[in-house]
Design a protein around this motif. Structure first.
Motif, PDB file in Angstrom:
ATOM      1  N   TYR A 111       9.850  -8.733  -7.651  1.00  0.00           N
ATOM      2  CA  TYR A 111      10.660  -8.621  -6.432  1.00  0.00           C
ATOM      3  C   TYR A 111      10.769 -10.001  -5.803  1.00  0.00           C
ATOM      4  O   TYR A 111       9.754 -10.652  -5.540  1.00  0.00           O
ATOM      5  CB  TYR A 111       9.966  -7.632  -5.502  1.00  0.00           C
ATOM      6  N   VAL A 171       9.145   6.844   3.182  1.00  0.00           N
ATOM      7  CA  VAL A 171       7.698   6.647   3.188  1.00  0.00           C
ATOM      8  C   VAL A 171       7.248   6.316   4.601  1.00  0.00           C
ATOM      9  O   VAL A 171       7.955   5.630   5.348  1.00  0.00           O
ATOM     10  CB  VAL A 171       7.283   5.520   2.202  1.00  0.00           C
ATOM     11  N   THR A 199      11.498   1.477  -1.586  1.00  0.00           N
ATOM     12  CA  THR A 199      10.412   0.524  -1.846  1.00  0.00           C
ATOM     13  C   THR A 199      10.771  -0.909  -1.489  1.00  0.00           C
ATOM     14  O   THR A 199      10.002  -1.824  -1.772  1.00  0.00           O
ATOM     15  CB  THR A 199       9.988   0.580  -3.323  1.00  0.00           C
ATOM     16  N   ASP A 211      11.024  -3.856   1.237  1.00  0.00           N
ATOM     17  CA  ASP A 211      10.337  -4.114   2.498  1.00  0.00           C
ATOM     18  C   ASP A 211      10.674  -5.519   2.964  1.00  0.00           C
ATOM     19  O   ASP A 211      11.516  -6.201   2.368  1.00  0.00           O
ATOM     20  CB  ASP A 211       8.826  -3.888   2.383  1.00  0.00           C
ATOM     21  N   THR A 246       7.107  -4.330 -11.732  1.00  0.00           N
ATOM     22  CA  THR A 246       8.285  -4.644 -10.929  1.00  0.00           C
ATOM     23  C   THR A 246       8.127  -6.043 -10.353  1.00  0.00           C
ATOM     24  O   THR A 246       7.097  -6.365  -9.764  1.00  0.00           O
ATOM     25  CB  THR A 246       8.453  -3.637  -9.775  1.00  0.00           C
ATOM     26  N   ASP A 252       9.001   3.871  -6.970  1.00  0.00           N
ATOM     27  CA  ASP A 252       9.305   2.441  -6.980  1.00  0.00           C
ATOM     28  C   ASP A 252      10.699   2.166  -7.533  1.00  0.00           C
ATOM     29  O   ASP A 252      11.365   1.230  -7.101  1.00  0.00           O
ATOM     30  CB  ASP A 252       8.256   1.715  -7.817  1.00  0.00           C
ATOM     31  N   ARG A 280      -1.294   1.458  -8.447  1.00  0.00           N
ATOM     32  CA  ARG A 280      -0.502   0.229  -8.420  1.00  0.00           C
ATOM     33  C   ARG A 280      -1.314  -0.916  -7.831  1.00  0.00           C
ATOM     34  O   ARG A 280      -2.011  -0.751  -6.830  1.00  0.00           O
ATOM     35  CB  ARG A 280       0.747   0.452  -7.557  1.00  0.00           C
ATOM     36  N   LEU A 318       4.171   7.374  -7.955  1.00  0.00           N
ATOM     37  CA  LEU A 318       4.395   6.070  -7.328  1.00  0.00           C
ATOM     38  C   LEU A 318       5.348   5.219  -8.151  1.00  0.00           C
ATOM     39  O   LEU A 318       6.175   4.471  -7.603  1.00  0.00           O
ATOM     40  CB  LEU A 318       3.063   5.346  -7.152  1.00  0.00           C
ATOM     41  N   GLN A 346      -0.591  -4.730  -6.370  1.00  0.00           N
ATOM     42  CA  GLN A 346       0.503  -5.596  -5.925  1.00  0.00           C
ATOM     43  C   GLN A 346      -0.029  -6.932  -5.443  1.00  0.00           C
ATOM     44  O   GLN A 346      -1.028  -6.994  -4.723  1.00  0.00           O
ATOM     45  CB  GLN A 346       1.279  -4.922  -4.797  1.00  0.00           C
ATOM     46  N   HIS A 399       4.928   9.756   1.007  1.00  0.00           N
ATOM     47  CA  HIS A 399       6.283   9.474   0.564  1.00  0.00           C
ATOM     48  C   HIS A 399       6.920  10.720  -0.052  1.00  0.00           C
ATOM     49  O   HIS A 399       6.229  11.605  -0.564  1.00  0.00           O
ATOM     50  CB  HIS A 399       6.294   8.325  -0.450  1.00  0.00           C
ATOM     51  N   ARG A 439       4.428  -6.025  -8.822  1.00  0.00           N
ATOM     52  CA  ARG A 439       3.741  -4.733  -8.751  1.00  0.00           C
ATOM     53  C   ARG A 439       3.444  -4.254 -10.171  1.00  0.00           C
ATOM     54  O   ARG A 439       4.363  -4.075 -10.978  1.00  0.00           O
ATOM     55  CB  ARG A 439       4.608  -3.696  -8.036  1.00  0.00           C
TER      56      ARG A 439
END
Length: 319
Positions: free
Chosen positions: A164, A38, A302, A304, A162, A297, A203, A293, A205, A287, A195
């Motif tokens: 994280y 991405v 994805t 970061d 999701t 994911d 999405r 998306l 987030q 991406h 997310r």
């Protein structure tokens, strides 16, 4: 008539069976790790509120609002059925970094590079480790600070959400002629992200992060050093895909907000320096790897990193 009904029923059954097989094949495809990447670009506007420069005037920015922009890129390479390696690069530069005067206490720029090694089951989650290094610049007088960080991370997948979590250690050192470690160093940090995919291509987030460490070491004075420094960061971002645009076709775009509160103590309980930076941004991304998306994911690049360069640069500003 009975033959026609039986034939129709058989045709429907075959169609349902074929569609089910196609759906199963699709699920099998999207549940495999793929080469993915991405690239993102954004522009924004930042302003600082709640400034308290303490009794010693330690935080007194010359510019309390400024334009800013950033770009980032990530590439994920499968190393097996469940193992992958991801590489990151990001950069942020503000209007302050382009000024030709001698302004002090102004965030100028930050950049960083990261590496993630993780094991991932696209239907359940991920766990792994990461490392990062880069630089943050907090003013034009000896303001560069090189940083490095390391830690662990995990993701949990539900149908359309999701979760994280990251945590680890961050350290920095002066990156120019200065010998004073004013940047945030010897710090631990934790970051949580959620997310929510309202549709496969939209999405929302939200995230929050906290870091605690030291700022400025002993210098032989009667002032107790190093100082304790806290960073609290929060943000929200909305991504979607706009389809059928002229010439460029489907395009992934996003808008977001980032708030960061910096707080350090200097020479006593009543002498602290603090301020909160607010950044509003809008950008676009491209991406590959993952049809939507949501697919991206679960199988793509994805992972970061926290905003390490900005955190480090703030130590110089608060000194």
């Amino acid at each position: 008539m009975k033959k026609l009904a039986a034939t129709s029923a058989m045709a429907v059954a075959l169609a349902i069976s074929a569609n089910s097989a196609k759906a199963a094949d699709y699920e099998s495809q999207v549940q495999q790790l793929v080469v993915s990447g991405v690239v993102e670009k954004w522009i924004g506007y930042s302003f600082i509120s709640g400034i308290d420069n303490g009794d010693n005037d330690t935080f007194d920015p010359d510019n309390e609002d400024y334009f800013t922009s950033g770009q980032s890129g990530r590439l994920s390479l499968p190393l097996g059925d469940m193992l992958s390696l991801q590489m990151d690069a990001d950069n942020e530069i503000t209007e302050n970094g382009l000024r030709n005067d001698n302004d002090d206490d102004d965030f100028a720029h930050a950049f960083g590079f990261g590496l993630h090694l993780s094991a991932r089951d696209p239907s359940r989650g991920l766990f792994g480790v990461f490392g990062a290094f880069g630089q943050g610049k907090g003013d034009n007088n000896n303001g560069r600070h090189n940083f490095w960080a390391a830690g662990g991370e995990a993701q949990l997948y539900t149908d359309n959400v999701t979760f994280y979590l990251q945590g680890g250690y961050l350290d920095s050192e002066p990156g120019d002629d200065s010998t004073s470690p004013d940047g945030l160093h010897d710090a631990f940090f934790v970051r949580g992200v959620a997310r929510w995919f309202m549709t496969p291509d939209s999405r929302l987030q939200g995230e929050v992060a906290y870091a605690n460490g030291e700022q400025d070491d002993a210098d032989g004075t009667n002032i107790d050093r190093p100082f304790d420094m806290d960073v609290i960061q929060w943000g929200v971002r909305y991504d979607t895909v706009i389809g059928g645009l002229p010439l460029i076709g489907d395009s992934a775009v996003f808008v977001g907000y980032r708030g960061t509160h910096f707080d350090t103590g200097c020479c006593g309980p009543d002498d602290t320096a603090r301020g909160t930076e607010h950044t509003i941004m809008a950008g676009f991304s491209y991406h590959f790897g993952g049809q939507t998306l949501l697919d991206f994911d679960r199988v793509g690049a994805t992972l970061d990193l926290p905003n390490f360069g900005r955190w480090v640069a703030a130590g110089e500003q608060l000194d």
